[in-house]
Design a protein around this motif. Structure first.
Motif, PDB file in Angstrom:
ATOM      1  N   ASN A 192      49.274  37.474  43.773  1.00 34.34           N
ATOM      2  CA  ASN A 192      47.829  37.377  43.945  1.00 34.34           C
ATOM      3  C   ASN A 192      47.226  38.770  43.865  1.00 34.34           C
ATOM      4  O   ASN A 192      47.811  39.738  44.364  1.00 34.34           O
ATOM      5  N   CYS A 193      46.059  38.884  43.238  1.00 34.34           N
ATOM      6  CA  CYS A 193      45.286  40.117  43.239  1.00 34.34           C
ATOM      7  C   CYS A 193      43.837  39.762  43.552  1.00 34.34           C
ATOM      8  O   CYS A 193      43.306  38.767  43.030  1.00 34.34           O
ATOM      9  N   TRP A 194      43.212  40.582  44.386  1.00 39.25           N
ATOM     10  CA  TRP A 194      41.843  40.286  44.807  1.00 39.25           C
ATOM     11  C   TRP A 194      41.126  41.584  45.141  1.00 39.25           C
ATOM     12  O   TRP A 194      41.745  42.640  45.299  1.00 39.25           O
ATOM     13  N   ALA A 195      39.808  41.509  45.262  1.00 41.15           N
ATOM     14  CA  ALA A 195      38.996  42.674  45.586  1.00 41.15           C
ATOM     15  C   ALA A 195      38.190  42.400  46.842  1.00 41.15           C
ATOM     16  O   ALA A 195      37.786  41.262  47.104  1.00 41.15           O
ATOM     17  N   THR A 196      37.952  43.453  47.617  1.00 38.43           N
ATOM     18  CA  THR A 196      37.107  43.391  48.809  1.00 38.43           C
ATOM     19  C   THR A 196      36.156  44.580  48.780  1.00 38.43           C
ATOM     20  O   THR A 196      36.471  45.620  48.192  1.00 38.43           O
ATOM     21  N   PRO A 197      34.984  44.477  49.426  1.00 38.31           N
ATOM     22  CA  PRO A 197      34.042  45.597  49.409  1.00 38.31           C
ATOM     23  C   PRO A 197      34.423  46.716  50.369  1.00 38.31           C
ATOM     24  O   PRO A 197      33.839  47.801  50.317  1.00 38.31           O
ATOM     25  N   TYR A 198      35.385  46.471  51.249  1.00 37.17           N
ATOM     26  CA  TYR A 198      35.810  47.472  52.219  1.00 37.17           C
ATOM     27  C   TYR A 198      37.336  47.587  52.204  1.00 37.17           C
ATOM     28  O   TYR A 198      38.033  46.725  51.688  1.00 37.17           O
ATOM     29  N   ASN A 199      37.822  48.658  52.820  1.00 37.64           N
ATOM     30  CA  ASN A 199      39.254  48.930  52.825  1.00 37.64           C
ATOM     31  C   ASN A 199      39.964  48.032  53.832  1.00 37.64           C
ATOM     32  O   ASN A 199      40.517  48.499  54.828  1.00 37.64           O
ATOM     33  N   ASN A 200      39.923  46.760  53.561  1.00 33.75           N
ATOM     34  CA  ASN A 200      40.552  45.752  54.415  1.00 33.75           C
ATOM     35  C   ASN A 200      40.927  44.564  53.543  1.00 33.75           C
ATOM     36  O   ASN A 200      40.058  43.791  53.142  1.00 33.75           O
ATOM     37  N   PRO A 201      42.204  44.411  53.238  1.00 35.43           N
ATOM     38  CA  PRO A 201      42.592  43.310  52.345  1.00 35.43           C
ATOM     39  C   PRO A 201      42.293  41.936  52.926  1.00 35.43           C
ATOM     40  O   PRO A 201      42.250  40.954  52.180  1.00 35.43           O
ATOM     41  N   ASN A 202      42.069  41.851  54.239  1.00 38.89           N
ATOM     42  CA  ASN A 202      41.792  40.562  54.877  1.00 38.89           C
ATOM     43  C   ASN A 202      40.306  40.355  55.150  1.00 38.89           C
ATOM     44  O   ASN A 202      39.938  39.449  55.908  1.00 38.89           O
ATOM     45  N   HIS A 203      39.446  41.184  54.561  1.00 34.69           N
ATOM     46  CA  HIS A 203      38.004  41.041  54.779  1.00 34.69           C
ATOM     47  C   HIS A 203      37.532  39.680  54.270  1.00 34.69           C
ATOM     48  O   HIS A 203      38.041  39.165  53.265  1.00 34.69           O
ATOM     49  N   THR A 243      27.489  41.991  45.051  1.00 36.57           N
ATOM     50  CA  THR A 243      26.028  41.926  45.075  1.00 36.57           C
ATOM     51  C   THR A 243      25.484  42.151  46.484  1.00 36.57           C
ATOM     52  O   THR A 243      25.840  41.438  47.427  1.00 36.57           O
ATOM     53  N   GLY A 244      24.632  43.167  46.619  1.00 35.11           N
ATOM     54  CA  GLY A 244      23.974  43.423  47.888  1.00 35.11           C
ATOM     55  C   GLY A 244      24.878  43.952  48.972  1.00 35.11           C
ATOM     56  O   GLY A 244      24.455  44.043  50.143  1.00 35.11           O
ATOM     57  N   VAL A 245      26.111  44.306  48.633  1.00 31.17           N
ATOM     58  CA  VAL A 245      27.051  44.778  49.658  1.00 31.17           C
ATOM     59  C   VAL A 245      27.484  46.211  49.390  1.00 31.17           C
ATOM     60  O   VAL A 245      27.337  47.087  50.243  1.00 31.17           O
ATOM     61  N   SER A 246      28.053  46.447  48.196  1.00 32.34           N
ATOM     62  CA  SER A 246      28.607  47.772  47.912  1.00 32.34           C
ATOM     63  C   SER A 246      28.735  47.963  46.411  1.00 32.34           C
ATOM     64  O   SER A 246      28.921  47.001  45.660  1.00 32.34           O
ATOM     65  N   ASP A 247      28.599  49.228  45.982  1.00 35.52           N
ATOM     66  CA  ASP A 247      28.808  49.562  44.580  1.00 35.52           C
ATOM     67  C   ASP A 247      30.277  49.848  44.279  1.00 35.52           C
ATOM     68  O   ASP A 247      30.644  50.117  43.136  1.00 35.52           O
ATOM     69  N   SER A 248      31.108  49.866  45.292  1.00 38.23           N
ATOM     70  CA  SER A 248      32.538  50.107  45.104  1.00 38.23           C
ATOM     71  C   SER A 248      33.323  48.957  45.702  1.00 38.23           C
ATOM     72  O   SER A 248      32.772  48.121  46.431  1.00 38.23           O
TER      73      SER A 248
END
Length: 301
Positions: A192-203, A243-248
């Motif tokens: 599995n590969c996924w993205a989160t807006p913060y440095n927390n894979p369980n966000h 959207t509306g959370v983070s540019d990274s």
């Protein structure tokens, strides 16, 4: 009637101050030359499973080196670990036909144990610095490295370096690579590969890119380019923002090692499991269940 006397001729391994090193494929075991000599085992009579593999004297110790396929090493694989086993042995008396023997003998067993499945999260700020994880096993100290490397091209020849600004919808290519394991025995599988807006894979805010080894059908930009066929797996997707959370965002992947054995370590991915192709139903093959180690690794964009 007198009780029988049991004579033990095998020397306890603790007497020799044995130390193991299991760093990737660079494996060794060292023992005290002084303690060995005092016990009646000079260096010339000692060897590994393969009698041609002798020890090397270093700083008062006798060091034996062994790799994946050398010196009689034995590979064992179970549901959680892969294990390389070997032993330090003494030459047995050749030609002795006496009824009794007063010779001591040595059989010092040792092993390097590596996990098959790991979960690693290593943040990498997107100045395109490779994210490298070194996994340590408590006690056994077996280690290997996993890294996630971003590339700008589909041939995976130009990795990003320095400070990089990526445009939304720009194609990016990701390699997940493993060092320190036998590439003839194991392959790397992207689970599995996924993205989160913060440095927390369980966000709780996340966007799946790869799910159960296949691209997320809701994201039409993801391509699994290489999976389960070598020690390196590749995929690509187009850049986006939350959207509306983070540019990274932070990219995470959960992977596992699979023992190849000539089988299929990753399932083929179909556009739609229920569709038919030219009138013929699509059949998904069953993959190898030889999971050996799993891990998660992350980088940030």
């Amino acid at each position: 009637m007198a009780a029988p006397v049991r004579i033990q001729s095998k020397i306890h391994p603790d007497n020799f101050d044995a130390t193991e090193s299991c760093d990737g494929t660079n494996r060794s075991v060292s023992v005290s030359r002084c303690q060995l000599f005092e016990a009646g085992f000079p260096a010339v009579v000692l060897h590994l499973n393969d009698p041609s593999c002798k020890g090397v004297a270093q700083d008062g110790r006798l060091v034996f080196h062994f790799d994946d396929n050398t010196c009689g090493s034995i590979l064992e694989v179970n549901s959680t670990n892969f294990i390389y086993k070997n032993s330090i042995q003494s030459f047995s008396s050749v030609g002795s036909r006496s009824v009794v023997s007063r010779d001591s003998w040595l059989n010092l067993n040792f092993s390097c144990v590596y996990p098959l499945i790991q979960s690693i999260s290593a943040p990498m700020t997107f100045q395109a610095i490779n994210s490298v994880i070194s996994k340590n096993l408590p006690g056994a100290e077996g280690t290997y490295q996993i890294r996630m490397v971003p590339y700008s091209d589909a041939s995976f020849t130009s990795s990003f370096s320095g400070t990089v600004t990526l445009q939304v919808n720009q194609q990016v290519f990701i390699a997940v690579e493993v060092d320190g394991v036998d590439s003839q025995v194991f392959s790397t599988v992207l689970d599995n590969c996924w993205a989160t807006p913060y440095n927390n894979p369980n966000h709780y805010i996340r966007w799946d890119l790869i799910s159960k080894e296949c691209p997320n059908a809701k994201d039409g930009t993801v391509q699994v380019l290489q999976n389960g066929v070598s020690i390196s797996s590749h995929f690509s997707f187009r850049m986006f923002t939350f959207t509306g959370v983070s540019d990274s965002f932070y990219l995470h992947c959960r992977v596992h090692l699979c023992q190849v054995n000539g089988g299929h370590c990753a399932l083929p991915c179909d556009d739609d499991d229920g569709d038919e192709d030219d009138g013929h139903p699509i059949v998904r093959r069953r993959r190898s269940l030889d999971f050996h180690d799993s891990t998660s690794i992350s980088m940030s964009f």
